[in-house]
Design a protein around this motif. Structure first.
Motif, short mmCIF file in Angstrom:
data_model
loop_
_atom_site.label_atom_id
_atom_site.label_comp_id
_atom_site.label_asym_id
_atom_site.label_seq_id
_atom_site.Cartn_x
_atom_site.Cartn_y
_atom_site.Cartn_z
N GLN A 5 -20.91 23.65 28.26
CA GLN A 5 -21.58 23.08 27.11
C GLN A 5 -23.08 23.23 27.29
O GLN A 5 -23.61 23.10 28.40
N LEU A 6 -23.75 23.46 26.18
CA LEU A 6 -25.18 23.64 26.19
C LEU A 6 -25.73 22.90 24.99
O LEU A 6 -25.18 22.98 23.89
N VAL A 7 -26.81 22.16 25.19
CA VAL A 7 -27.44 21.43 24.09
C VAL A 7 -28.76 22.09 23.79
O VAL A 7 -29.57 22.34 24.68
N LEU A 8 -28.96 22.40 22.52
CA LEU A 8 -30.21 23.01 22.07
C LEU A 8 -30.92 22.06 21.13
O LEU A 8 -30.30 21.41 20.29
N GLU A 9 -32.22 21.98 21.28
CA GLU A 9 -33.02 21.20 20.33
C GLU A 9 -33.82 22.20 19.52
O GLU A 9 -34.62 22.97 20.06
N LEU A 10 -33.57 22.23 18.21
CA LEU A 10 -34.20 23.20 17.33
C LEU A 10 -35.29 22.52 16.51
O LEU A 10 -35.18 21.36 16.15
N GLY A 11 -36.32 23.28 16.18
CA GLY A 11 -37.38 22.77 15.32
C GLY A 11 -37.52 23.68 14.12
O GLY A 11 -37.06 24.81 14.11
N GLY A 12 -38.13 23.20 13.08
CA GLY A 12 -38.34 24.01 11.89
C GLY A 12 -37.18 23.90 10.92
O GLY A 12 -36.30 23.06 11.06
N THR A 13 -37.21 24.78 9.92
CA THR A 13 -36.18 24.77 8.89
C THR A 13 -34.95 25.51 9.41
O THR A 13 -35.06 26.60 9.96
N LEU A 14 -33.80 24.92 9.20
CA LEU A 14 -32.56 25.50 9.70
C LEU A 14 -31.69 25.95 8.53
O LEU A 14 -31.40 25.17 7.63
N ASP A 15 -31.31 27.20 8.54
CA ASP A 15 -30.36 27.72 7.57
C ASP A 15 -28.97 27.46 8.15
O ASP A 15 -28.49 28.19 9.01
N ARG A 16 -28.36 26.38 7.70
CA ARG A 16 -27.10 25.92 8.30
C ARG A 16 -25.99 26.97 8.19
O ARG A 16 -25.22 27.14 9.12
N THR A 17 -25.90 27.68 7.10
CA THR A 17 -24.84 28.69 6.93
C THR A 17 -25.00 29.81 7.94
O THR A 17 -24.04 30.21 8.60
N ARG A 18 -26.22 30.34 8.07
CA ARG A 18 -26.45 31.43 9.02
C ARG A 18 -26.28 30.94 10.45
O ARG A 18 -25.74 31.65 11.30
N PHE A 19 -26.73 29.71 10.74
CA PHE A 19 -26.60 29.17 12.09
C PHE A 19 -25.13 29.01 12.46
O PHE A 19 -24.71 29.37 13.56
N ARG A 20 -24.35 28.46 11.52
CA ARG A 20 -22.91 28.27 11.78
C ARG A 20 -22.23 29.62 12.02
O ARG A 20 -21.43 29.77 12.94
N ALA A 21 -22.55 30.62 11.20
CA ALA A 21 -21.95 31.95 11.36
C ALA A 21 -22.33 32.56 12.71
O ALA A 21 -21.49 33.14 13.40
#
Length: 190
Positions: free
Chosen positions: A144-160
């Motif tokens: 398992q790896l936890v990432l902390e993201l900043g900025g605007t997230l395109d949820r569809t592209r991220f999920r894909a």
């Protein structure tokens, strides 16, 4: 030859007459000399061929018959290549594995969009061994790896992207046992 092309080793020619002119004083290299070249026609590429032979060795009727049979065979191959049933692998297409035609046909029947077959790497083989050995409730290789993201997230592209990355390199369904228990990895078009 134009001066700016002097360093070019050779250039393709668009000359259907290649091989037609023979020096009658020289001995022939072969009883029948067939030269074929692909030229560009108005409708696209065109295969043009010349059949040269010494007089007195072959009859022109025999060469004309051979030419007609050659054209018929090539036409049949071209027709087959355009058909839905054309294609498929042969053992010579798969340099990295040693499979006979029956094994390849079996794999292709199970994976109709097959692109290639590779031998499994030692790591893949080991991971598959442990996956098959386990009761499928525990995977010792899950990290398992936890990432902390900043900025605007395109949820569809991220999920894909995450779904694509989370696919194992070789799912057990895509790993095949073939001759003598050897395992192979398949690559399919998606």
């Amino acid at each position: 030859m134009p001066g700016n092309l002097g360093d070019v080793g050779w250039l393709p020619v668009d000359d259907a007459d290649i091989g037609d002119v023979q020096n009658s004083d020289l001995p022939v290299a072969a009883v029948l000399d067939i030269n074929a070249v692909t030229t560009t026609g108005e409708a696209g590429p065109v295969l043009e061929a010349t059949f040269a032979f010494p007089s007195g060795v072959l009859d022109s009727e025999d060469v004309e018959e051979l030419t007609a049979l050659w054209v018929r065979a090539l036409t049949g191959l071209a027709r087959h290549a355009r058909s839905v049933d054309a294609g498929g692998f042969t053992p010579s297409d798969l340099d990295l594995v040693h499979l006979d035609q029956a094994a390849i046909d079996d794999i292709e029947s199970r994976y109709p969009k097959l692109v290639d077959i590779w031998s499994m790497s030692p790591l893949q083989s080991g991971l598959l061994f442990h996956a098959e050995l386990s009761d499928q409730s525990v995977d010792a290789y899950i990290v398992q790896l936890v990432l902390e993201l900043g900025g605007t997230l395109d949820r569809t592209r991220f999920r894909a992207a995450a779904q694509r990355l989370s696919r194992p390199a070789c799912k057990p369904a895509d790993c095949l046992r073939a001759q003598h228990g050897r395992r192979f990895r398949t690559d399919r078009r998606t």
